[in-house]
Design an enzyme around this catalytic site. Structure first.
Site, mmCIF file in Angstrom:
data_model
loop_
_atom_site.group_PDB
_atom_site.id
_atom_site.type_symbol
_atom_site.label_atom_id
_atom_site.label_comp_id
_atom_site.label_asym_id
_atom_site.label_seq_id
_atom_site.Cartn_x
_atom_site.Cartn_y
_atom_site.Cartn_z
ATOM 1 N N GLY A 191 38.686 44.104 45.678
ATOM 2 C CA GLY A 191 39.397 43.343 46.686
ATOM 3 C C GLY A 191 39.311 44.005 48.045
ATOM 4 O O GLY A 191 38.696 45.064 48.206
ATOM 5 N N ASP A 192 39.898 43.372 49.049
ATOM 6 C CA ASP A 192 39.929 43.899 50.423
ATOM 7 C C ASP A 192 38.529 44.050 51.005
ATOM 8 O O ASP A 192 38.293 44.899 51.873
ATOM 9 C CB ASP A 192 40.652 45.257 50.486
ATOM 10 C CG ASP A 192 42.026 45.208 49.840
ATOM 11 O OD1 ASP A 192 42.787 44.292 50.195
ATOM 12 O OD2 ASP A 192 42.326 46.059 48.995
ATOM 13 N N LYS A 247 37.021 39.130 52.708
ATOM 14 C CA LYS A 247 36.764 37.733 52.343
ATOM 15 C C LYS A 247 37.315 36.770 53.380
ATOM 16 O O LYS A 247 36.743 35.707 53.609
ATOM 17 C CB LYS A 247 37.373 37.436 50.969
ATOM 18 C CG LYS A 247 36.683 38.154 49.809
ATOM 19 C CD LYS A 247 37.262 37.771 48.481
ATOM 20 C CE LYS A 247 38.669 38.278 48.277
ATOM 21 N NZ LYS A 247 38.772 39.750 48.265
ATOM 22 N N GLY A 272 46.096 39.208 50.503
ATOM 23 C CA GLY A 272 46.133 38.879 51.925
ATOM 24 C C GLY A 272 44.754 38.717 52.526
ATOM 25 O O GLY A 272 43.818 39.432 52.182
ATOM 26 N N GLN A 308 41.568 38.857 45.577
ATOM 27 C CA GLN A 308 41.316 40.145 44.918
ATOM 28 C C GLN A 308 39.811 40.386 44.741
ATOM 29 O O GLN A 308 39.023 39.947 45.565
ATOM 30 C CB GLN A 308 42.070 40.231 43.582
ATOM 31 C CG GLN A 308 43.571 40.338 43.718
ATOM 32 C CD GLN A 308 44.283 39.034 43.547
ATOM 33 O OE1 GLN A 308 43.814 38.090 42.940
ATOM 34 N NE2 GLN A 308 45.466 38.946 44.111
ATOM 35 N N THR A 328 44.789 42.761 38.103
ATOM 36 C CA THR A 328 45.728 41.687 38.383
ATOM 37 C C THR A 328 45.888 40.842 37.120
ATOM 38 O O THR A 328 45.304 41.155 36.079
ATOM 39 C CB THR A 328 45.261 40.845 39.586
ATOM 40 O OG1 THR A 328 46.317 40.000 40.032
ATOM 41 C CG2 THR A 328 44.019 40.023 39.263
ATOM 42 N N SER A 343 31.831 43.127 62.568
ATOM 43 C CA SER A 343 33.138 43.369 63.182
ATOM 44 C C SER A 343 34.089 42.319 62.633
ATOM 45 O O SER A 343 33.654 41.357 62.001
ATOM 46 C CB SER A 343 33.073 43.286 64.713
ATOM 47 O OG SER A 343 33.402 41.990 65.181
#
Length: 432
Positions: A12-13, A16, A40, A226, A241, A417
């Site tokens: 995850g992170d 996306k 998030g 995730q 999860t 970026s």
């Protein structure tokens, strides 16, 4: 024209949110198909930052339909709060813009409380999972246990009391065992009735909506939350999860058959991060890890928790390519590696003195893995803001090409970026 599934290929992170937002301009429908408000996504659109946790990323764009599928667990109060936050930013969400599957299971206060109680108890015994304490796991348990309250139940308050009693029979038994006061029937009924009016206008037969959109030639984007190795079946169990996070869940969690999926895009960070507990073979708990975390602003969107950082793990991403049937990857945060003299890539593991080329399923084996690295020359130039291959330093291009070779999948999109326009498109997934 391919319908596209976007999934994370790590823990995850991976970035996306930006990629889904970037692709949503080409899509007609954006679908969330698993997870809840524990995941998030940060979007930066025209200089404005939006932080989403439950709503699909397409909701910030005019003319797009967003869908919350049946594979999601849905916190109605979190939904109302998130809609209100977006309204304050000038984005108005209405039923013309968002649909919620009628058979989606609800997250309630009893789930959030149970999640926290269990995590606290596990922390005391040294066995905590590192959940977000948002009730995701307990809600999925009730869904599988056939006692969940679903979105459609809010439409019939006359039949709801029996379902509430069935749910509380289970939860109050657990609470007694944890020396906690029982939840009253009237309190839970009030919690549900207070939010029903705000939710019901969005409720629909999502499987039917999506089938009609597909038949009409709409481009559908499935947005995962995730990452692959947080999958309940294929992840680093038990530090995972409570849902399936891989590409196959896009069909199950939306009601649209797998034949409608044409392209699987794996979002892949140019290094590796993880939030919470669990194995992390390439973690750098040192100055390198701190450098990656500071340069990459590695803090969770939902929890604010600091992310653990380490080198790129080609072994696990190659496994993610296989498990998800990834067609191409979107490589993100390449600019975080700018200015490093040397960059390591994990190309294998040693387990008990033996070289292996996969991430084992065993928790014990995962804990004993020793990464095998290749070291590449870094680059002194900058990749930040690059919008074509010609803008990249030669060694950065070499790094990307080597990643492609190691994981067995091409780079379709390169992100340089957080700004959506700072993106190099190699292959348009919708035109594949």
């Amino acid at each position: 024209m391919a319908n596209v599934v976007v999934i994370g290929s790590q823990w995850g992170d991976e970035g996306k949110g930006k990629i889904v937002d970037w692709l949503s301009e080409r899509a007609d429908v954006v679908v969330r198909f698993q997870g809840g408000h524990n995941a998030g996504h940060t979007l930066v659109v025209d200089g404005v930052t939006y932080k989403l946790s439950l709503l699909p990323s397409g909701v910030v764009r005019e003319g797009k339909m967003s869908v919350i599928g049946n594979g999601v667990v849905f916190d109605p109060h979190a939904f109302v709060a998130e809609v209100e936050r977006l309204k304050e930013q000038g984005v108005t969400i209405g039923p013309d813009r968002l649909r919620i599957a009628e058979n989606t299971a609800l997250i309630l206060s009893v789930h959030r409380e149970l999640d926290a109680l269990r995590e606290d108890a596990a922390s005391n015994s040294g066995t905590k999972i590192g959940t977000t304490r948002r009730g995701i796991g307990p809600a999925y348990e009730d869904k599988v246990g056939r006692r969940a309250i679903r979105v459609m139940d809010l439409a019939n308050m006359e039949t709801l009391p029996v379902k509430v009693d069935r749910l509380l029979t289970h939860h109050n038994a657990l609470r007694r065992g944890l020396n906690q006061p029982e939840i009253g029937h009237d309190a839970l009924m009030e919690e549900l009735s207070s939010v029903a009016e705000a939710i019901l206008p969005y409720v629909d037969k999502v499987w039917k909506v999506l089938d009609e959109k597909r038949r009409a030639g709409a481009r559908i984007l499935f947005e995962g939350a995730q990452g692959t190795f947080l999958d309940i079946d294929h992840g680093t169990y038990p530090f995972v999860t409570s849902s399936n996070t891989i590409s196959g869940q896009a069909a199950t969690g939306s009601g649209l058959g797998p034949g409608a999926i044409g392209y699987v895009l794996g979002i892949t960070k140019a290094y590796t991060t993880r939030v919470g507990e669990g194995p992390f073979p390439t973690e750098q708990d040192n100055e390198i890890g701190r450098h990656l975390g500071e340069r990459g602003h590695e803090f969770g969107v939902v929890t604010g928790r600091k992310r653990r950082c380490g080198w790129f793990d080609a072994v696990m991403v190659r496994q993610a390519v296989a498990v998800n049937g990834i067609t191409g990857i979107a490589l993100t945060k390449l600019d975080v590696l700018d200015g490093m003299d040397e960059i390591d890539i994990c190309v294998g593991y040693e387990l008990d003195g033996k070289r292996i080329d996969y991430l084992p399923a065993s928790q014990g084996a995962q804990a004993r893995l020793v990464p095998v690295y290749e070291t590449l020359e870094g680059w002194s130039g900058t990749t930040a803001g690059a919008r074509s291959w010609n803008d990249l330093p030669a060694q950065a291009v070499k790094y990307v090409r080597h990643v492609e070779e190691l994981i067995g999948a091409p780079v379709a999109i390169l992100s340089t970026s957080p700004e959506r326009e700072d993106t190099i498109l190699v292959t348009d997934p919708f035109q594949d």
